[in-house]
Design an enzyme around this catalytic site. Structure first.
Site, PDB file in Angstrom:
ATOM      1  N   ASP A   1       0.435  -0.357   5.709  1.00  0.00           N
ATOM      2  CA  ASP A   1      -0.654  -1.089   5.070  1.00  0.00           C
ATOM      3  C   ASP A   1      -1.968  -0.633   5.685  1.00  0.00           C
ATOM      4  O   ASP A   1      -2.096  -0.577   6.917  1.00  0.00           O
ATOM      5  CB  ASP A   1      -0.462  -2.600   5.266  1.00  0.00           C
ATOM      6  CG  ASP A   1      -1.205  -3.402   4.219  1.00  0.00           C
ATOM      7  OD1 ASP A   1      -0.866  -3.277   3.031  1.00  0.00           O
ATOM      8  OD2 ASP A   1      -2.128  -4.139   4.585  1.00  0.00           O
TER       9      ASP A   1
ATOM     10  N   ASP B   1       0.824  -1.212   0.000  1.00  0.00           N
ATOM     11  CA  ASP B   1       0.000   0.000   0.000  1.00  0.00           C
ATOM     12  C   ASP B   1       0.855   1.258   0.000  1.00  0.00           C
ATOM     13  O   ASP B   1       0.614   2.179  -0.773  1.00  0.00           O
ATOM     14  CB  ASP B   1      -0.936   0.034   1.211  1.00  0.00           C
ATOM     15  CG  ASP B   1      -2.091  -0.931   1.083  1.00  0.00           C
ATOM     16  OD1 ASP B   1      -2.344  -1.446  -0.022  1.00  0.00           O
ATOM     17  OD2 ASP B   1      -2.757  -1.171   2.115  1.00  0.00           O
TER      18      ASP B   1
END
Length: 186
Positions: free
Chosen positions: A110, A97
């Site tokens: 994340d 991410d």
């Protein structure tokens, strides 16, 4: 969050107003329009919640935009953490991410959308229940391979750890956990 322009958050002045305008663009005339306030709280929380590591306490708003890399794809051949499940010549992909550098440390982040009812205890339980520690270890291994090849830095000195940000808890200043993934996942 991958579509959110970071410049909306990197300037602390009127961050709420800028986020609200951006959010309305995506949710107006959708079933999510009635969730505007809750979604705005989540967005503000994601970028304003304190991130505490052994090295610093900061928020993503403190990180220079040019030091943030979102949706970082990786391709790995083999994985020492998964020796029992994959062959050395097997390849697999993933997407991190966010990774970012802050005060000479490289972090992984994340986003998690899990509902956490009981605060930190549920965060710890979620890490185990959903194999998030294994996920973080794989991400760390992928990032280490990149840093070793591209940056020529001692990864263990450079690596600041992993933040898992549980979005539904950030507006209450909860739902953030920092840890260092195991080099060998059991």
């Amino acid at each position: 969050l991958e579509k959110l322009p970071l410049e909306l958050c990197c300037n602390k002045e009127d961050v709420e107003g800028r986020l609200l305008l951006w959010l309305r663009h995506y949710i107006s005339e959708t079933p999510y329009a009635s969730w505007e306030n809750a979604l705005l709280d989540i967005l503000k929380g994601a970028f304003c919640v304190p991130l505490t590591s052994p090295f610093a306490t900061f928020s993503l708003m403190d990180v220079s935009e040019d030091k943030i890399f979102r949706e970082a794809p990786f391709l790995m051949q083999g994985c020492s953490l998964l020796e029992e499940h994959v062959q050395a010549h097997d390849c697999f992909t993933g997407t991190i991410d966010m990774c970012f550098e802050y005060q000479e440390k490289l972090y992984l982040l994340d986003w998690k959308s899990n509902w956490l009812e009981e605060g930190y205890e549920d965060v710890s339980q979620a890490l185990e229940t959903h194999n998030y520690r294994l996920q973080a270890s794989i991400y760390k291994e992928a990032l280490k391979k990149y840093v070793d090849k591209a940056c020529h830095r001692n990864f263990e000195d450079y690596f600041g750890g992993v933040f898992y940000v549980f979005l539904r808890g950030t507006f209450q200043k909860q739902g953030v956990v920092h840890f260092f993934p195991d080099n060998r996942y059991d």
